[in-house]
Design an enzyme around this catalytic site. Structure first.
Site, short mmCIF file in Angstrom:
data_model
loop_
_atom_site.label_atom_id
_atom_site.label_comp_id
_atom_site.label_asym_id
_atom_site.label_seq_id
_atom_site.Cartn_x
_atom_site.Cartn_y
_atom_site.Cartn_z
N CYS A 85 -7.22 4.15 -7.08
CA CYS A 85 -7.27 2.82 -7.18
C CYS A 85 -7.58 1.88 -7.77
O CYS A 85 -9.25 3.00 -8.19
CB CYS A 85 -6.49 1.94 -6.41
N CYS A 92 -10.20 -3.29 -4.09
CA CYS A 92 -11.02 -4.44 -3.12
C CYS A 92 -12.21 -3.94 -2.02
O CYS A 92 -11.83 -2.57 -1.86
CB CYS A 92 -9.55 -3.98 -2.14
N SER A 106 -0.59 -8.58 -0.55
CA SER A 106 -1.85 -8.42 -0.08
C SER A 106 -2.02 -9.63 0.10
O SER A 106 -3.07 -9.90 -1.54
CB SER A 106 -2.54 -7.13 -0.46
N CYS A 128 -11.27 -1.93 1.65
CA CYS A 128 -10.65 -1.25 1.63
C CYS A 128 -10.48 0.75 0.89
O CYS A 128 -11.36 0.63 -0.10
CB CYS A 128 -8.97 -0.98 -0.30
N SER A 164 4.12 -3.06 -1.28
CA SER A 164 3.55 -3.90 -1.13
C SER A 164 1.96 -3.63 -2.31
O SER A 164 2.22 -2.78 -2.97
CB SER A 164 2.36 -3.20 0.04
N CYS A 175 4.37 6.92 4.86
CA CYS A 175 3.34 5.49 4.13
C CYS A 175 3.36 6.50 2.77
O CYS A 175 2.12 7.36 3.38
CB CYS A 175 2.72 4.77 5.12
N HIS A 214 -5.15 -11.89 2.24
CA HIS A 214 -6.36 -11.86 2.65
C HIS A 214 -7.05 -12.55 2.33
O HIS A 214 -8.31 -13.16 3.04
CB HIS A 214 -6.43 -10.67 2.69
N ASN A 273 -9.72 -2.61 9.30
CA ASN A 273 -9.74 -0.82 10.10
C ASN A 273 -11.29 -0.94 9.11
O ASN A 273 -10.87 -0.58 8.29
CB ASN A 273 -8.54 0.32 9.53
N CYS A 308 -5.43 3.13 4.21
CA CYS A 308 -5.40 4.08 2.88
C CYS A 308 -6.73 4.47 2.61
O CYS A 308 -6.84 4.13 2.00
CB CYS A 308 -4.73 2.66 2.18
N GLU A 328 -2.60 11.11 0.57
CA GLU A 328 -2.92 10.74 1.27
C GLU A 328 -0.80 10.11 1.73
O GLU A 328 -0.52 9.69 0.57
CB GLU A 328 -3.80 9.71 2.84
N1 SAH Z 1 -2.89 -1.45 -3.63
C1 SAH Z 1 -1.26 -2.31 -2.28
C2 SAH Z 1 -1.08 -1.67 -1.67
C3 SAH Z 1 -2.01 -0.61 -0.83
S1 SAH Z 1 -2.85 -1.06 0.16
C4 SAH Z 1 -1.42 -3.35 -2.05
O1 SAH Z 1 -2.62 -3.97 -2.67
O2 SAH Z 1 -1.12 -4.22 -1.38
C5 SAH Z 1 -1.62 -1.39 2.02
C6 SAH Z 1 -1.96 -2.79 2.50
O3 SAH Z 1 -3.03 -2.14 3.59
C7 SAH Z 1 -2.42 -4.00 2.46
O4 SAH Z 1 -2.59 -5.13 2.51
C8 SAH Z 1 -4.06 -3.89 2.02
O5 SAH Z 1 -4.59 -4.42 1.93
C9 SAH Z 1 -4.48 -2.53 3.40
N2 SAH Z 1 -5.63 -2.59 4.16
C10 SAH Z 1 -6.63 -1.66 3.00
N3 SAH Z 1 -7.82 -1.60 3.75
C11 SAH Z 1 -7.55 -2.09 4.75
C12 SAH Z 1 -7.98 -2.17 5.64
N4 SAH Z 1 -9.51 -1.40 5.91
N5 SAH Z 1 -8.00 -2.63 7.38
C13 SAH Z 1 -6.20 -3.18 7.33
N6 SAH Z 1 -5.84 -3.28 5.96
C14 SAH Z 1 -6.34 -2.50 4.98
#
Ligand code: SAH
Length: 345
Positions: free
Chosen positions: A110, A114, A212, A117, A189, A103, A214, A288, A331, A90
């Site tokens: 992946c 997480c 990231s 995600c 990121s 993006c 969190h 999200n 994502c 995507e």
């Molecule tokens: N793997 C990398 C890049 C991809 S994620 C990383 O972890 O940074 C890009 C960003 O989107 C990250 O900060 C991730 O934590 C965030 N993200 C993932 N799922 C999400 C969700 N459901 N709501 C909001 N942000 C989210």
């Protein structure tokens, strides 16, 4: 996987030309054709003799096909691209008044796992080649008729888990003889693969690094991000300090606010204490929601309180606006919908 012609640097194409019995400048002309003229059909490369075109054709490419485009009311659009081997990734297009951001994905799926995600909900497929990352930029520019001037490596995948190809992509997209994008406008990121952060100091010192985060303790972080068991927050902060010291580039810390999980007063205290200073910037993000993760986004008031408290403590903080929520822009969400959880990657 054979290196595609549009994944080769100008220097490599010059070497290839010589090795193929042509003058080196034919390699430069091919590079110009691919990255400035954006030619896809070698027959249109009139500057090249037939023999060079035929040899270049043998180098091959890994084309992308836009299988689905979802357009949001806010102007952003999400592309589902099919790769040459049938896998899907995507790409999210975000036009603003003063900039146009893309993006991009770096992997099919992946490995980080997480829990909040969507990218990890369909099985991991493979790394993308540098050309497949680049083609997301070129093809979306072509489809939208607008120049992309900012790139965020925040799509599907962990860029530091595919660092060789990501670095090659950065080299190609910033080459002044190609698209010539400013490295400063590229944000990478990462979930915090520490050795990769140190490699960026040497190999991509002008980009913008985002972490990231969190969570404010390793225990809490490990509840949603398994990678926290491999690298501690302390190790990440040490690496990002080294990055800032060496490059002068401020590091951005992404913080997705999850109600009751990481929006507590003690989280605010920790963030206020650790995120102060010139080298750090906090980006608060509304969660999200995805179906597989049953926690709730922090409400607006909690988010504003969090932001205001950090600001008062002298932390550089911004709140990311939610874009494309109506098109599942977080994502991996579209890939999951499309392939189904447990579907083919
Ligand atoms: N793997 C990398 C890049 C991809 S994620 C990383 O972890 O940074 C890009 C960003 O989107 C990250 O900060 C991730 O934590 C965030 N993200 C993932 N799922 C999400 C969700 N459901 N709501 C909001 N942000 C989210």
């Amino acid at each position: 996987m054979q290196r595609a012609r549009n994944a080769m640097t100008e220097e490599e194409l010059r070497d290839w030309a010589v090795a193929s019995g042509f003058p080196a400048y034919r390699g430069s002309q091919l590079f110009h054709f691919l990255h400035v003229e954006r030619g896809t059909d070698l027959d249109a490369a009139h500057v090249l003799p037939q023999a060079v075109r035929a040899a270049a054709g043998a180098l091959g490419t890994h084309p992308l096909t836009a299988e689905l485009v979802r357009r949001s009311e806010d102007g952003s659009a999400k592309y589902l691209y099919r790769l040459f081997d049938g896998a899907h990734i995507e790409t999210v297009y975000m036009p603003y008044e003063d900039r146009t951001t893309l993006c991009v994905s770096s992997q099919v799926g992946c490995r980080m796992g997480c829990s909040f995600c969507a990218s990890t909900k369909a099985p991991f497929g493979r790394n993308l080649g540098a050309d497949e990352i680049l083609e997301q930029v070129y093809q979306t520019e072509r489809a939208e008729g607008r120049t992309i001037d900012h790139i965020v490596l925040m799509g599907i995948g962990e860029p530091l888990d595919n660092l060789d190809e990501v670095l090659r992509f950065i080299r190609l997209v910033t080459d002044p003889k190609g698209k010539g994008m400013s490295a400063r406008n590229i944000t990478l990121s990462t979930s915090g693969l520490v050795p990769g952060i140190y490699r960026l100091i040497d190999e991509a010192p002008s980009i913008t690094l985002a972490i990231s985060l969190h969570a404010t303790s390793d225990e809490r972080r490990a509840r949603t991000m398994p990678v926290a068991r491999r690298y501690s927050i302390a190790e990440i902060l040490k690496a990002t300090d080294a990055y800032f010291d060496a490059t002068g580039r401020r590091v951005s810390f992404e913080y997705v606010l999850i109600r009751g999980e990481n929006d507590r007063e003690e989280d605010i205290r920790w963030m206020a204490q650790h995120m102060r200073g010139a080298g750090r910037h906090v980006n608060l993000i509304p969660l999200n929601r995805i179906d597989e993760f049953d926690q709730e986004a922090a409400d607006r008031a909690a988010m504003e309180h969090f932001a205001a408290s950090l600001e008062k403590a002298g932390v550089h903080v911004s709140v990311r606006h939610r874009r494309g929520a109506d098109i599942d822009a977080a994502c991996g969400q579209l890939r999951v919908l499309y392939e189904g959880v447990g579907g083919r990657a």
